[in-house]
Design an enzyme around this catalytic site. Structure first.
Site, short mmCIF file in Angstrom:
data_model
loop_
_atom_site.label_atom_id
_atom_site.label_comp_id
_atom_site.label_asym_id
_atom_site.label_seq_id
_atom_site.Cartn_x
_atom_site.Cartn_y
_atom_site.Cartn_z
N CYS A 12 0.75 -1.21 -0.12
CA CYS A 12 0.03 0.11 -0.10
C CYS A 12 0.99 1.25 -0.05
CB CYS A 12 -1.03 -0.03 1.21
SG CYS A 12 -1.60 1.53 1.56
N CYS A 15 -0.01 3.81 2.79
CA CYS A 15 0.63 3.18 4.16
C CYS A 15 2.14 3.35 4.25
CB CYS A 15 0.32 1.82 4.21
SG CYS A 15 -1.25 1.29 3.91
#
Length: 86
Positions: A12, A15
């Site tokens: 991600c 993230c």
């Protein structure tokens, strides 16, 4: 006791961008607040389901048994405000 959980995945992009801000705040507030990082792909605790995580990164703050969550990347000040707000 306040607990903060960050749900993320290694693949991600947001993230990865959020990780440094989260880690900096965790280091700053570690004496008063418990911080956890949970990878949703390897987690066996079931916490992602318990907190109804549907997107990542998601930050969950548990204070006095009450949880609140926010999905998306936060900067350090936004994260501190989210943790410390009522």
């Amino acid at each position: 006791m306040i607990e903060v959980i960050k749900f993320y995945a290694d693949w991600c992009g947001p993230c990865k961008l959020y990780a440094k801000a989260f880690d900096n705040v965790a280091e700053e507030l570690k004496d008063d607040i418990k911080f956890q990082n949970i990878n949703i792909e390897t987690d066996t605790s079931g916490l992602a389901g318990e907190y109804k995580v549907t997107g990542i990164p998601t930050t969950v703050v548990i204070k006095n048994g009450v949880s609140k969550s926010r999905t998306g990347r936060l900067d350090e000040q936004e994260l501190k405000n989210f943790i410390l707000s009522e």
